[in-house]
Design a protein around this motif. Structure first.
Motif, short mmCIF file in Angstrom:
data_model
loop_
_atom_site.label_atom_id
_atom_site.label_comp_id
_atom_site.label_asym_id
_atom_site.label_seq_id
_atom_site.Cartn_x
_atom_site.Cartn_y
_atom_site.Cartn_z
N TRP A 251 0.83 -1.20 0.00
CA TRP A 251 0.00 0.00 0.00
C TRP A 251 0.87 1.26 0.00
O TRP A 251 0.61 2.20 -0.73
N SER B 172 2.42 1.76 -3.45
CA SER B 172 1.48 2.33 -4.42
C SER B 172 1.24 3.81 -4.14
O SER B 172 1.02 4.59 -5.07
N TRP B 173 1.26 4.18 -2.89
CA TRP B 173 1.07 5.59 -2.54
C TRP B 173 2.28 6.42 -2.92
O TRP B 173 2.16 7.51 -3.48
N LYS C 210 0.47 5.73 -7.73
CA LYS C 210 -0.49 4.91 -8.49
C LYS C 210 -1.91 5.10 -7.97
O LYS C 210 -2.87 4.98 -8.73
N LEU C 211 -2.03 5.37 -6.68
CA LEU C 211 -3.35 5.59 -6.09
C LEU C 211 -3.97 6.90 -6.55
O LEU C 211 -5.15 7.14 -6.30
N VAL D 58 -3.72 -5.08 -3.17
CA VAL D 58 -3.47 -3.66 -3.38
C VAL D 58 -3.73 -3.27 -4.84
O VAL D 58 -4.36 -2.25 -5.13
N VAL E 75 -6.65 -0.58 -6.16
CA VAL E 75 -6.40 0.53 -7.08
C VAL E 75 -7.28 0.41 -8.33
O VAL E 75 -7.85 1.40 -8.80
N SER F 156 -10.25 2.99 -9.39
CA SER F 156 -10.17 3.59 -10.72
C SER F 156 -11.48 3.40 -11.49
O SER F 156 -11.99 4.34 -12.11
#
Length: 260
Positions: A12, A15-16, A20-21, A121, A125, A129
């Protein structure tokens, strides 16, 4: 469970930190709002551009709300899925190549927890999206063209989210099994090219994982046989579980290739 939670938190944060988030949902949001806005203001755009022959007149088709949702779904299927695949296809393979995986493999680790943390995760996302994209599309569609039955709309969005969760399971599994370039090639052949093939010759069969998004869209217009919908839905779930099992096995198998 504790190990899974730790790995989930790691993924997580990754990705942050890689945004990407933020940028992937923004891509879907832009794709979702583009069709209702472009179609509604097309006459104004053509007049603003000018340079049209004298007497030229373009008659725009009268679109229904479901037509705009179908156009947005097409954008997600064509561009959105490729964006998701490109973002997560190196989840395992890139870590093996740059040596990051050695930090995990030096200690006892559950490869099931490792795979599931990455898949969860990536799926979160993807779902965020899809929801952002359809929310933007439905907002401007309702504002400019009218609404659809909201329960059917939510069923369509939920169906598409299941499709994306399967795509993420397959993407992460291919990353666990192969190097990044090979994994990307296989995934793109199976998903985007598979969708294209299904559009061309898919009339010869009714049950196919590539039909799930279209069947979800058909829920809005009541134009799908529920038998075909549920068989396709179940088929996708089975393939999702199979992809996850394959990914877990291959992530453990390929861990021996990492020099510690």
């Amino acid at each position: 469970m504790q190990q899974f939670n730790a790995l989930l938190l790691k993924e997580w944060r990754d990705s942050w930190r890689s945004f990407k988030l933020i940028w992937i949902p923004l891509v879907f949001l832009l794709l979702g709002v583009s069709d209702p806005l472009m179609n509604y203001f097309m006459d104004d755009i053509l007049q603003a551009v000018g340079n049209m022959p004298e007497g030229f007149e373009m008659i725009m088709p009268e679109l229904k709300p479901v037509d705009l949702l179908a156009a947005s779904t097409g954008q997600f299927q064509l561009i959105g899925i490729i964006v998701l695949i490109a973002a997560y296809i190196g989840t395992f393979s890139r870590e093996r190549q740059n040596g990051t995986a050695t930090l995990l493999y030096v200690r006892p680790i559950s490869f099931r927890a490792l795979f599931l943390s990455k898949w969860v995760v990536a799926s979160i996302v993807a779902v965020i999206s899809a929801v952002a994209g359809y929310a933007g599309s439905m907002y401007y569609t309702a504002l400019l063209y009218g609404t659809v039955d909201w329960l059917k709309f939510f069923a369509m969005v939920g169906t598409y989210c299941v499709w994306l969760i399967f795509v993420m399971a397959l993407t992460i599994a291919m990353s666990a099994a192969f190097q990044t370039a090979v994994a990307a090639t296989i995934t793109i052949v199976l998903i985007p090219f598979g969708l294209l093939i299904d559009q061309v010759i898919g009339g010869f069969w009714e049950i196919s994982p590539w039909k799930l998004a279209n069947y979800g869209l058909a829920l809005v217009t009541d134009s799908v046989l529920m038998k075909h919908y549920w068989w396709t839905f179940g088929f996708v779930v089975v393939l999702m579980v199979a992809s996850m099992m394959f990914g877990i096995v291959m992530s453990k198998h390929n861990s021996s290739k990492v020099k510690i």
